[in-house]
Design an enzyme around this catalytic site. Structure first.
Site, PDB file in Angstrom:
ATOM      1  N   ASP A 162      42.795  55.785  38.324  1.00  0.00           N
ATOM      2  CA  ASP A 162      43.827  56.467  38.511  1.00  0.00           C
ATOM      3  C   ASP A 162      43.562  58.118  38.384  1.00  0.00           C
ATOM      4  O   ASP A 162      43.981  58.923  38.978  1.00  0.00           O
ATOM      5  CB  ASP A 162      45.000  56.016  37.698  1.00  0.00           C
ATOM      6  CG  ASP A 162      44.937  54.416  37.715  1.00  0.00           C
ATOM      7  OD1 ASP A 162      45.105  54.219  38.659  1.00  0.00           O
ATOM      8  OD2 ASP A 162      44.900  53.971  36.556  1.00  0.00           O
ATOM      9  N   HIS A 190      47.998  50.948  34.214  1.00  0.00           N
ATOM     10  CA  HIS A 190      47.368  50.874  35.491  1.00  0.00           C
ATOM     11  C   HIS A 190      48.297  49.789  36.428  1.00  0.00           C
ATOM     12  O   HIS A 190      48.023  48.924  36.878  1.00  0.00           O
ATOM     13  CB  HIS A 190      45.806  50.251  35.547  1.00  0.00           C
ATOM     14  CG  HIS A 190      45.319  50.399  36.722  1.00  0.00           C
ATOM     15  ND1 HIS A 190      45.058  51.268  37.504  1.00  0.00           N
ATOM     16  CD2 HIS A 190      44.781  49.159  37.290  1.00  0.00           C
ATOM     17  CE1 HIS A 190      44.293  50.725  38.516  1.00  0.00           C
ATOM     18  NE2 HIS A 190      44.421  49.439  38.731  1.00  0.00           N
TER      19      HIS A 190
HETATM   20  N1  LIG Z   1      41.333  48.720  36.770  1.00  0.00           N
HETATM   21  C1  LIG Z   1      41.031  49.192  37.896  1.00  0.00           C
HETATM   22  O1  LIG Z   1      41.122  50.355  38.133  1.00  0.00           O
HETATM   23  C2  LIG Z   1      40.483  48.025  38.864  1.00  0.00           C
HETATM   24  C3  LIG Z   1      40.004  48.769  39.801  1.00  0.00           C
HETATM   25  C4  LIG Z   1      39.823  47.761  41.119  1.00  0.00           C
HETATM   26  C5  LIG Z   1      39.745  46.394  40.685  1.00  0.00           C
HETATM   27  N2  LIG Z   1      40.153  45.875  39.501  1.00  0.00           N
HETATM   28  C6  LIG Z   1      40.253  44.375  39.245  1.00  0.00           C
HETATM   29  O2  LIG Z   1      38.876  43.944  38.810  1.00  0.00           O
HETATM   30  C7  LIG Z   1      38.651  42.741  39.130  1.00  0.00           C
HETATM   31  C8  LIG Z   1      37.632  42.240  39.958  1.00  0.00           C
HETATM   32  O3  LIG Z   1      37.627  42.759  40.890  1.00  0.00           O
HETATM   33  P1  LIG Z   1      36.561  42.420  42.468  1.00  0.00           P
HETATM   34  O4  LIG Z   1      36.814  43.045  43.479  1.00  0.00           O
HETATM   35  O5  LIG Z   1      34.990  42.578  41.725  1.00  0.00           O
HETATM   36  O6  LIG Z   1      36.948  40.844  42.364  1.00  0.00           O
HETATM   37  P2  LIG Z   1      35.716  39.792  43.087  1.00  0.00           P
HETATM   38  O7  LIG Z   1      36.493  38.660  43.517  1.00  0.00           O
HETATM   39  O8  LIG Z   1      34.957  40.499  44.100  1.00  0.00           O
HETATM   40  O9  LIG Z   1      34.960  39.507  41.845  1.00  0.00           O
HETATM   41  C9  LIG Z   1      35.309  38.921  40.713  1.00  0.00           C
HETATM   42  C10 LIG Z   1      34.300  38.153  40.135  1.00  0.00           C
HETATM   43  O10 LIG Z   1      34.420  37.583  38.913  1.00  0.00           O
HETATM   44  C11 LIG Z   1      34.111  36.489  38.683  1.00  0.00           C
HETATM   45  N3  LIG Z   1      34.890  35.541  37.493  1.00  0.00           N
HETATM   46  C12 LIG Z   1      36.255  35.276  37.701  1.00  0.00           C
HETATM   47  N4  LIG Z   1      36.465  34.503  36.338  1.00  0.00           N
HETATM   48  C13 LIG Z   1      35.309  34.797  35.584  1.00  0.00           C
HETATM   49  C14 LIG Z   1      35.112  34.771  34.274  1.00  0.00           C
HETATM   50  N5  LIG Z   1      36.136  33.909  33.491  1.00  0.00           N
HETATM   51  N6  LIG Z   1      34.038  35.181  33.789  1.00  0.00           N
HETATM   52  C15 LIG Z   1      33.029  35.631  34.442  1.00  0.00           C
HETATM   53  N7  LIG Z   1      33.222  35.993  36.028  1.00  0.00           N
HETATM   54  C16 LIG Z   1      34.564  35.639  36.404  1.00  0.00           C
HETATM   55  C17 LIG Z   1      34.248  35.751  40.107  1.00  0.00           C
HETATM   56  O11 LIG Z   1      33.338  34.596  40.260  1.00  0.00           O
HETATM   57  C18 LIG Z   1      33.799  36.826  41.098  1.00  0.00           C
HETATM   58  O12 LIG Z   1      32.534  36.738  41.266  1.00  0.00           O
HETATM   59  C19 LIG Z   1      40.092  42.253  39.792  1.00  0.00           C
HETATM   60  O13 LIG Z   1      40.900  41.691  38.810  1.00  0.00           O
HETATM   61  C20 LIG Z   1      40.526  43.442  40.277  1.00  0.00           C
HETATM   62  O14 LIG Z   1      42.052  43.454  40.555  1.00  0.00           O
HETATM   63  C21 LIG Z   1      40.559  46.658  38.554  1.00  0.00           C
HETATM   64  O1  LIG Z   2      45.077  47.771  43.438  1.00  0.00           O
HETATM   65  C1  LIG Z   2      44.209  46.698  42.990  1.00  0.00           C
HETATM   66  O2  LIG Z   2      44.799  45.806  42.857  1.00  0.00           O
HETATM   67  C2  LIG Z   2      42.911  46.968  42.502  1.00  0.00           C
HETATM   68  C3  LIG Z   2      42.860  48.318  41.698  1.00  0.00           C
HETATM   69  O3  LIG Z   2      43.621  47.881  40.490  1.00  0.00           O
HETATM   70  C4  LIG Z   2      43.038  49.581  42.200  1.00  0.00           C
HETATM   71  O4  LIG Z   2      43.676  50.294  41.452  1.00  0.00           O
HETATM   72  O5  LIG Z   2      42.399  49.884  43.356  1.00  0.00           O
END
Ligand SMILES: NC(=O)c1ccc[n+]([C@@H]2O[C@H](COP(=O)([O-])OP(=O)(O)OC[C@H]3O[C@@H](n4cnc5c(N)ncnc54)[C@H](O)[C@@H]3O)[C@@H](O)[C@H]2O)c1
Ligand SMILES: O=C(O)C[C@H](O)C(=O)O
Length: 328
Positions: A162, A190
């Site tokens: 952000d 967030h």
């Molecule tokens: N904070 C932020 O700014 C931000 C930004 C982008 C994404 N995210 C979040 O990050 C997370 C991951 O996103 P992504 O795009 O990589 O998702 P994704 O689905 O591509 O990958 C997630 C991975 O986590 C694994 N997983 C699920 N549960 C698990 C556990 N208990 N232990 C270990 N591994 C586990 C899954 O098997 C998968 O491979 C999501 O919750 C997404 O919303 C946060």
């Molecule tokens: O928005 C989402 O769900 C993914 C991540 O938290 C983002 O801000 O891009």
């Protein structure tokens, strides 16, 4: 003399953020070009996920990174977090179109309870934990509360994406460069309620607020653009942000570990009561970092508009916290 390797645990290692993150950690972009790392990678104990993780590890091997001192695949947080110095908790379900991040709360809360408990038992006592999986603030709060023997300050949530989004929007609006902008921050959760705040920001020493001088743009364009950027990316890509999220995770950990030389960055951290935010609330604050410790920038004036925005994002976080209280 070369440095002793540090242990870096990454969960969700075969996911899309994992794929954008691991190669950068192994190449030294997170902890420095002189710091060897041992990657302790966690995926769900499912054949398909573990196979995909093996594939990522084959690619890491094929990069022949000089700093990659070791690599392990795990299906259990109790082994993945053993003695880890850094833990990037990425693995969780991402949201799809039309969902809010808090809709993931019940799906993901159990993960962070179990992982908090595992960190509590087996991680280094100085472990630096970054929660990326959404809803990131409340998941970080859950992990912290599930790890009572670790210092609270070791747990943080990712607001850096952000912060970086806000930097780019301000640079575009003022016709300046991101590298010249300082003292910007994002308060709170967030989520779309976050409050990106450029009131103190400067660009080449000039006040950004004066350069923009447009409260209507702030309230009706800037804040919604930054707050809803995640949803806009999901809408455009059909998937949630990955490379920019991984980049923000690198920025967050690098700055925490190596210091910001007085520059402000945004971290989601457990409040100690600063700015009236109740203790333990995992809240985005402006911080500076030095010697592996962060410190909240205190004494900033909070005007009526800002207080209103801070109250909204705080209220949402408190509701999320109440929603998981039965798990803790
Ligand atoms: N904070 C932020 O700014 C931000 C930004 C982008 C994404 N995210 C979040 O990050 C997370 C991951 O996103 P992504 O795009 O990589 O998702 P994704 O689905 O591509 O990958 C997630 C991975 O986590 C694994 N997983 C699920 N549960 C698990 C556990 N208990 N232990 C270990 N591994 C586990 C899954 O098997 C998968 O491979 C999501 O919750 C997404 O919303 C946060
Ligand atoms: O928005 C989402 O769900 C993914 C991540 O938290 C983002 O801000 O891009």
């Amino acid at each position: 003399m070369s440095k002793k390797p540090v242990r870096v645990a990454v969960t969700g290692a075969a996911g899309q953020i994992g794929y954008a993150l691991l190669f950068r950690i192994a190449s030294g972009e997170m902890l420095g070009k002189d710091q060897p790392v041992i990657l302790q990678l966690l995926e769900i104990p499912d054949e398909k996920a573990q196979k995909a993780l093996k594939g990522v590890m084959m690619e890491l091997e094929d990069c022949a990174f000089p700093l990659l001192a070791g690599m392990e695949a795990h299906g259990d947080p109790m082994t993945a977090f053993k003695d880890t110095d850094y833990a990037l908790l990425v693995g969780a379900r991402p949201r799809g179109p039309g969902m809010e991040r808090k809709d993931l709360l019940s799906a993901n809360a159990a993960i962070f309870t179990a992982q908090g408990k595992a960190l509590d038992k087996v991680a280094s006592r100085n472990v630096k934990v970054l929660v990326v999986g959404n809803p990131a603030n409340t998941n970080a709060y859950i992990a912290m509360k599930s790890a009572p023997s670790l210092p609270r300050k070791n747990f943080t949530a990712m607001l850096r994406l952000d912060h970086n989004r806000a930097l780019s929007q301000v640079a575009a609006k003022t016709g300046t460069q991101v590298k010249d902008i300082e003292k910007l921050t994002v308060w709170g959760n967030h989520s779309p309620t976050m409050y990106a705040d450029y009131r103190f920001a400067t660009v080449n020493g000039k006040a950004v607020k004066d350069l923009i001088n447009d409260q209507e743009w702030n309230a009706n364009t800037f804040l919604p653009t930054v707050g809803k950027r995640g949803a806009a990316i999901i809408e455009a890509r059909g998937l949630s942000s990955a490379a920019s999220a991984a980049n923000a995770a690198i920025d967050h950990m690098r700055d925490w570990a190596l210091g910001t030389n007085g520059k402000w960055v945004t971290m989601g951290i457990p409040s100690d009561g600063q700015y009236g935010i109740p203790k333990d609330t995992m809240f985005g604050f402006p911080v500076t970092t030095q010697n592996g410790e962060y410190k909240v920038v205190e004494g900033l004036e909070i005007d009526a508009f800002s207080q209103e925005r801070i109250n909204i994002t705080l209220k949402e976080l408190q509701e999320e916290q109440q929603g998981v209280a039965h798990l803790l």
